[in-house]
Design an enzyme around this catalytic site. Structure first.
Site: not given
Ligand SMILES: *Cc1c(COP(=O)(O)O)cnc(C)c1O
Length: 378
Positions: A270, A135, A317, A39, A319, A226, A167
């Site tokens: 910043y 759940r 930041c 997943k 990027d 799993r 689970h």
């Protein structure tokens, strides 16, 4: 130069994936097969390459995903696989589940009936039992009552029930109270299966092992393990060791774009959260929070430069980020740095990074963003 922009990228080592599969197989009983949990784009590693490697090179037949889009993607990479959707699919997509020969997790009689009402063709399913995760799934006080509801679901036309599963909530803990909690979860699903047998219903699959259970409480009655996080070589819980041979597949790298000397009083990034109190060499790195390198690592994370740990200074930041390379005189623009992975004798794992800002390795690898190309190494 490789055929991608050398800015920020993740290297995924498929030969290590194959080794991890071998280790997991050695933990499992002969009657237990791996169900590879892929997943969230194979926990951020890239589902196409991971699934193809597992299906074609490791002979993995069972896969688990969170939703129908992921299931259809896996179907295109592994045409013969058994693919289980662990999470919710709106019943109006039932015909697509059938069309792609996907297995749906069924959480209630009501949901089973809604699925059946929305498809002309039979749907394969595994029934989810809530034994303590809180759940999703059938929730009952006794295994007999649970088996009675399952018996009802098996009678719904158009549903082909192939298994039951549950689970665990705390299989990654060595606390005695948590261990007995998991014991009770496990006993409930085993007893439910046995009650079904008494009713003449013998399902092919009964599964309850996740990565943690596969490592710490492997049980031969689970027909599938799993395995998610251990497939990718990370820890279900950082405080417990995982079996030898399981190693991470992913390294995260970026480049130094600029190096400068700063003087006492100079501020970095910043918010001016960092002010130099001495002469320092500061390097800027081509990665930021939009790449999935969390802003919570501002002033906390470390990065490997020529095998030396360099602290991040100031805020991360979108990027870019800055680090102190005063201890690495050879650091220069264009050098590759390691945010996750090994450089020389040192290693920074996703699990370590996670603990620096209070999360788990799962979130770190899943969070590496789409902007970061995955480069496959074999
Ligand atoms: C995600 C998931 C798994 C895999 O968990 P890991 O801890 O990564 O092994 C197994 N079963 C279910 C139902 C899940 O949602």
């Amino acid at each position: 130069m490789k055929p991608y922009l050398k800015r920020a990228w993740a290297e995924v080592n498929l030969s290590q994936l194959r080794k991890n599969v071998e280790v997991i197989r050695s933990l499992n009983s002969p009657g237990t097969e791996i169900m590879a949990v892929v997943k969230a784009d194979a926990y951020g590693h890239g589902d196409e390459h991971v699934v193809r490697c597992l299906a074609e090179q490791c002979g993995i037949r069972f896969f688990a995903v969170s939703n129908l889009d992921e299931a259809i993607a896996v179907r295109s990479f592994a045409p013969d696989a058994d693919i289980l959707i662990l999470g919710y699919t709106p019943p109006e997509y039932a015909h697509e589940i059938a069309m792609y020969n996907i297995i749906q997790g069924v959480v209630s009689t009501e949901y089973a009936e809604a699925l059946a009402a929305n498809t002309p063709d039979p749907i394969r399913c595994h029934i989810k039992i809530d034994t303590g995760m809180g759940r999703i799934g059938l929730k009952h006080d006794t295994p007999a009552a649970c088996a009675a509801e399952i018996e009802g679901i098996t009678k719904i036309e158009k549903l082909s029930v192939e298994g039951i599963y549950t689970h665990f909530a705390v299989a990654d803990s060595d606390d005695p109270d948590n261990i007995s909690y998991t014991d009770r979860q496990e006993q409930f699903i085993l007893d439910t299966y046995d009650e079904l047998v008494k009713l003449g219903i013998k399902l092919r699959h009964l599964h309850f092992m996740n990565s943690a259970a596969t490592c710490y409480r492997n049980n031969s009655r689970s027909t599938l393990s799993r395995a998610g996080i251990i497939l990718y070589g990370l820890h279900p819980d950082i405080s417990l060791d995982i079996p030898e041979g399981l190693e991470p597949l992913m390294e995260l790298k970026a480049v130094i774009s600029h190096v400068k000397n700063v003087k006492p009083g100079d501020c970095i990034s910043y918010g001016r959260t960092f002010t130099a109190d001495r002469e320092m060499r500061i390097a800027t790195v081509t990665i930021g929070y939009a790449d999935g390198y969390s802003r919570l690592l501002s002033g906390k994370g470390e990065i490997l430069v020529h095998g030396v740990r360099c602290p991040i200074v100031g805020r991360v930041c979108m990027d870019q980020l800055m680090m102190d390379v005063s201890g690495v005189p050879e650091a220069k623009s264009g050098d590759i740095v390691t945010l996750i992975g090994r450089d020389g004798d040192d290693i920074i794992t996703a699990d370590e990074l996670a603990s620096v800002y209070g999360t788990i390795g799962y979130e770190v690898v899943c969070g590496i963003s789409k902007r970061v190309p995955r480069i496959y190494i074999d």
